[in-house]
Each structure stands twice: as C-alpha cells, then as structure tokens.
Design a protein around this motif. Structure first.
Motif, mmCIF file in Angstrom:
data_model
loop_
_atom_site.group_PDB
_atom_site.id
_atom_site.type_symbol
_atom_site.label_atom_id
_atom_site.label_comp_id
_atom_site.label_asym_id
_atom_site.label_seq_id
_atom_site.Cartn_x
_atom_site.Cartn_y
_atom_site.Cartn_z
ATOM 1 N N LEU A 54 39.897 50.009 30.711
ATOM 2 C CA LEU A 54 40.103 48.671 30.035
ATOM 3 C C LEU A 54 39.756 47.687 31.107
ATOM 4 O O LEU A 54 39.939 46.479 30.949
ATOM 5 C CB LEU A 54 41.499 48.625 29.847
ATOM 6 N N GLU A 55 39.052 48.007 32.150
ATOM 7 C CA GLU A 55 38.569 47.189 33.355
ATOM 8 C C GLU A 55 37.868 45.960 32.665
ATOM 9 O O GLU A 55 36.996 46.146 31.896
ATOM 10 C CB GLU A 55 37.847 47.732 34.494
ATOM 11 N N PRO A 56 38.049 44.668 33.035
ATOM 12 C CA PRO A 56 37.418 43.779 32.573
ATOM 13 C C PRO A 56 35.829 43.809 32.472
ATOM 14 O O PRO A 56 35.154 43.316 31.430
ATOM 15 C CB PRO A 56 37.932 42.061 33.478
ATOM 16 N N GLN A 57 35.203 44.127 33.711
ATOM 17 C CA GLN A 57 34.042 44.277 33.918
ATOM 18 C C GLN A 57 33.350 45.290 32.783
ATOM 19 O O GLN A 57 32.151 44.906 32.366
ATOM 20 C CB GLN A 57 33.527 44.460 34.906
ATOM 21 N N VAL A 58 34.016 46.413 32.492
ATOM 22 C CA VAL A 58 33.530 47.407 31.496
ATOM 23 C C VAL A 58 33.751 46.912 30.163
ATOM 24 O O VAL A 58 32.674 47.096 29.393
ATOM 25 C CB VAL A 58 34.556 48.574 31.817
#
Length: 239
Positions: A54-58
């Motif tokens: 759920l990382e923002p960049q992903v």
C-alpha cells in the motif's frame, strides 16, 4: 448490475500462469477483463518484488497507468491487512496516497483492527468505501458505527458452499432488516466462488469473479485468465 473483475488478490506470484502482478500485467489484464464484460476492476497493488503493498509510490504508479490506459473503468484497491499487517502504518500509508492518483474506491474489511478509523479517513479523502463483511458480527459493526459506505461486500469465507450460503443469508437478513440501502455484492472464494456468484445472480446482487476468488471454471478446469472467468460469469448472468 456490476461485474467486478478481481484480478489478483493476495495470491503468490506464479500461483496461476496468468496471475497479473506487475503494473504492465495488471493494466493489460484489466483491459482484457473489461473487454470480456467486466464493469469495474479490483486490484491488490504489488511492489516490484511481487509483494502486496500500500506504499504511496506503488499505488500512484499503478493508478496513473490505469487512468491513462484503461480510462473510464472504476478501479477498487484493497486495504486488507494482508497488504500491510500494522493497522496504524496502514492508516499512515493511505493518508499519504497522492490525490491525483486516488482509486475510485477501496475495500475495507470491517472485522480488521482500525477499520472504522480508516473508513473515516477515506471519507475525508473522498474515496468511496466498500465495506467487507465476512460475518454477522462484522455486519453489526457496520450498523453500530454508522460509518458511511458506498457498497457492502458480503464475503463468506466458509469452505463448504452450504456453510457459506448460511453465513451469507444471515448477513443479508440482518442488512435487510436494518434497511441498508447501498448496493450489495456477494462473492465466495475457491470452492464457493461459483455457487456464491449464482446465488448473487438469483438475488439480483452485484457479482465479482477473477483469479483472486478462483482459478477454475465451474467444471473444475483451470481458467485461461481473468477474461475467461469474466466471460463465463457474463454468460451465466445472461442465461
């Protein structure tokens, strides 16, 4: 009726030859599923190593590509603790998702720790929430907290179809008595995927199908890909 293609779920890379993991695969697969009849897609974002994230960049990379290459198709993302086991870190990650690349909706499992706080955050961010209701107890959380949701996903997890059906019936009965009026989707997993889909069609509910839920067609043969699963579901809906 919505027909949601659930493209990958938390299945391990390689669990099925056509399981989409990378952004390129997910975009291509989403396009094929929509061409087969899906009206929306549900995705578990993956990092470059293939793990749920759920990382923002992903999330931004995935959503930017989906918007550019599969336009006008509603995209739902997971917030399951399978993607981030720490509910407080999950909250922080979702809070940092970039506004231009937000999904149309997300699923939030009501039985998971931190679910109510997460739903309130998503409401503030104007992201629609689909409440994942696995049990009657989870349905009671929905009713007691009165959180605002755009849809309810009735998701029995029992292995046997009859047990799943009893659970789904109990959940739906409670929601009916409480006059919950938002759209409702019913689905199962693996052995219960097709029985629950047929029950959903009989009840006039929205449906979903895809490699997250099952890798096989009703006759037990391995499905070629998500598009094949969607096409078969559409044939049942049209029958």
């Amino acid at each position: 009726m919505r027909i949601v293609a659930c493209l990958n779920g938390d299945r391990r890379p390689g669990a099925h030859p056509a399981l989409p993991v990378s952004v390129d695969q997910l975009v291509t697969d989403a396009r094929s599923a929509v061409a087969a009849g899906a009206t929306a897609v549900h995705i578990h974002p993956r990092d470059h190593g293939g793990a749920e994230s759920l990382e923002p960049q992903v999330v931004s990379e995935l959503m930017e590509r989906m918007r550019a290459e599969v336009p006008d198709v509603p995209v739902s993302l997971t917030t399951s603790l399978s993607a981030e086991s720490d509910p407080w870190r999950r909250y922080d990650l979702v809070q940092r998702w970039a506004s231009p690349a937000l999904p149309d909706s997300v699923s939030v499992n009501l039985h998971e720790a931190g679910s109510v706080d997460l739903i309130q955050l998503l409401g503030d961010r104007r992201v629609a929430v689909e409440a994942g209701v696995w049990t009657v107890e989870a349905a009671r959380i929905l009713l007691a907290t009165r959180v605002e949701v755009a849809a309810v996903l009735v998701e029995p997890t029992q292995v046997a179809a009859e047990d799943a059906r009893r659970n789904a019936d109990a959940i739906n009965s409670l929601l009916d008595r409480a006059k919950v009026g938002v759209p409702r989707l019913l689905h199962g997993a693996d052995a219960t995927a097709w029985p629950m889909l047929e029950d959903a069609l009989d009840a006039g509910l929205d449906i979903r199908i895809g490699l997250e839920d099952t890798m096989r067609l009703p006759d037990g043969t391995e499905a070629h890909d998500n598009a094949a699963l969607v096409a078969h579901a559409l044939s049942l809906a049209s029958a």
